[in-house]
Design a protein around this motif. Structure first.
Motif, PDB file in Angstrom:
ATOM      1  N   CYS A  73     -33.018  -6.391 -24.296  1.00 18.70           N
ATOM      2  CA  CYS A  73     -32.395  -6.713 -23.014  1.00 18.70           C
ATOM      3  C   CYS A  73     -30.885  -6.814 -23.219  1.00 18.70           C
ATOM      4  O   CYS A  73     -30.421  -7.552 -24.095  1.00 18.70           O
ATOM      5  N   THR A  82     -42.672  -3.193 -26.782  1.00 15.39           N
ATOM      6  CA  THR A  82     -42.975  -2.816 -25.408  1.00 15.39           C
ATOM      7  C   THR A  82     -44.415  -2.411 -25.189  1.00 15.39           C
ATOM      8  O   THR A  82     -44.925  -2.515 -24.084  1.00 15.39           O
ATOM      9  N   GLU A  87     -43.526  -1.892 -21.415  1.00 19.22           N
ATOM     10  CA  GLU A  87     -43.158  -2.997 -20.522  1.00 19.22           C
ATOM     11  C   GLU A  87     -41.645  -3.151 -20.623  1.00 19.22           C
ATOM     12  O   GLU A  87     -41.131  -3.594 -21.653  1.00 19.22           O
ATOM     13  N   LEU A  88     -40.927  -2.751 -19.591  1.00 14.75           N
ATOM     14  CA  LEU A  88     -39.473  -2.740 -19.648  1.00 14.75           C
ATOM     15  C   LEU A  88     -38.823  -3.836 -18.823  1.00 14.75           C
ATOM     16  O   LEU A  88     -37.655  -3.749 -18.467  1.00 14.75           O
ATOM     17  N   CYS A  89     -39.570  -4.885 -18.550  1.00  8.16           N
ATOM     18  CA  CYS A  89     -39.007  -6.076 -17.919  1.00  8.16           C
ATOM     19  C   CYS A  89     -38.893  -7.136 -19.007  1.00  8.16           C
ATOM     20  O   CYS A  89     -39.869  -7.444 -19.688  1.00  8.16           O
ATOM     21  N   CYS A  90     -37.702  -7.670 -19.205  1.00  2.00           N
ATOM     22  CA  CYS A  90     -37.451  -8.604 -20.299  1.00  2.00           C
ATOM     23  C   CYS A  90     -38.322  -9.855 -20.182  1.00  2.00           C
ATOM     24  O   CYS A  90     -38.276 -10.557 -19.170  1.00  2.00           O
ATOM     25  N   ALA A  94     -36.558 -12.037 -17.584  1.00  5.44           N
ATOM     26  CA  ALA A  94     -37.228 -11.359 -16.468  1.00  5.44           C
ATOM     27  C   ALA A  94     -36.380 -10.275 -15.796  1.00  5.44           C
ATOM     28  O   ALA A  94     -36.692  -9.835 -14.708  1.00  5.44           O
ATOM     29  N   ARG A  95     -35.316  -9.836 -16.449  1.00  5.48           N
ATOM     30  CA  ARG A  95     -34.510  -8.752 -15.887  1.00  5.48           C
ATOM     31  C   ARG A  95     -35.049  -7.406 -16.368  1.00  5.48           C
ATOM     32  O   ARG A  95     -35.515  -7.269 -17.479  1.00  5.48           O
ATOM     33  N   ALA A  96     -34.931  -6.412 -15.525  1.00  2.00           N
ATOM     34  CA  ALA A  96     -35.374  -5.071 -15.878  1.00  2.00           C
ATOM     35  C   ALA A  96     -34.271  -4.047 -15.635  1.00  2.00           C
ATOM     36  O   ALA A  96     -34.510  -2.853 -15.682  1.00  2.00           O
ATOM     37  N   THR A  97     -33.060  -4.511 -15.391  1.00  3.40           N
ATOM     38  CA  THR A  97     -31.987  -3.587 -15.032  1.00  3.40           C
ATOM     39  C   THR A  97     -31.144  -3.144 -16.223  1.00  3.40           C
ATOM     40  O   THR A  97     -30.467  -2.133 -16.136  1.00  3.40           O
ATOM     41  N   VAL A  99     -32.148  -2.698 -19.788  1.00  2.48           N
ATOM     42  CA  VAL A  99     -33.059  -2.669 -20.925  1.00  2.48           C
ATOM     43  C   VAL A  99     -32.830  -1.377 -21.707  1.00  2.48           C
ATOM     44  O   VAL A  99     -32.724  -0.298 -21.133  1.00  2.48           O
TER      45      VAL A  99
END
Length: 134
Positions: A73, A82, A87-90, A94-97, A99
């Motif tokens: 992240c 992952t 799984e690319l949401c931290c 909880a951020r996914a922008t 990664v």
């Protein structure tokens, strides 16, 4: 089945290196294959064996090392495996922008074992690393 084209590309690169190194026979090829590379190792091994026929690699073994997918992240620097699908949401913030995928897409020749010199009983074995991607 794209594994056949991958096997052919690997064999082409190894043949070129083996010829340049004076090899009489290739005994083992080691590959790193990322779990996200979209390659089925058993299918690749089958295709590799077929495509080696009539080449300096005939009878060579293929050893594949699976590389686990990992991400980081950019916001909180948390790293995690992952898995597949990735799984690319931290899981840390909880951020996914922001990664970054760190590993898991590899498809690389790691090393090649071959026998030096003309065919015969007095051959030396050499291990040559090849860093080009397949």
């Amino acid at each position: 089945m794209h594994e056949m084209s991958i096997a052919a590309a690997v064999i082409g690169q190894v043949e070129e290196a083996a010829r340049a190194g004076g090899a009489s026979a290739v005994t083992t090829v080691r590959l790193q294959v990322g779990e996200l590379a979209g390659v089925v190792p058993d299918a690749l091994a089958f295709c590799f064996e077929l495509a080696c026929a009539g080449t300096v690699l005939e009878g060579a073994g293929l050893v594949t090392e699976t590389v686990a997918a990992r991400a980081r992240c950019g916001a909180c620097a948390h790293e995690w495996p992952t898995g597949m699908p990735p799984e690319l949401c931290c899981p840390g913030c909880a951020r996914a922008t922001d990664v970054e995928l760190l590993s898991g897409r590899e498809l690389q020749i790691v090393s090649v074992d071959w026998e030096d010199g003309p065919p015969g009983p007095a051959r030396a074995r050499t291990r040559e690393p090849i860093s080009e991607e397949a």
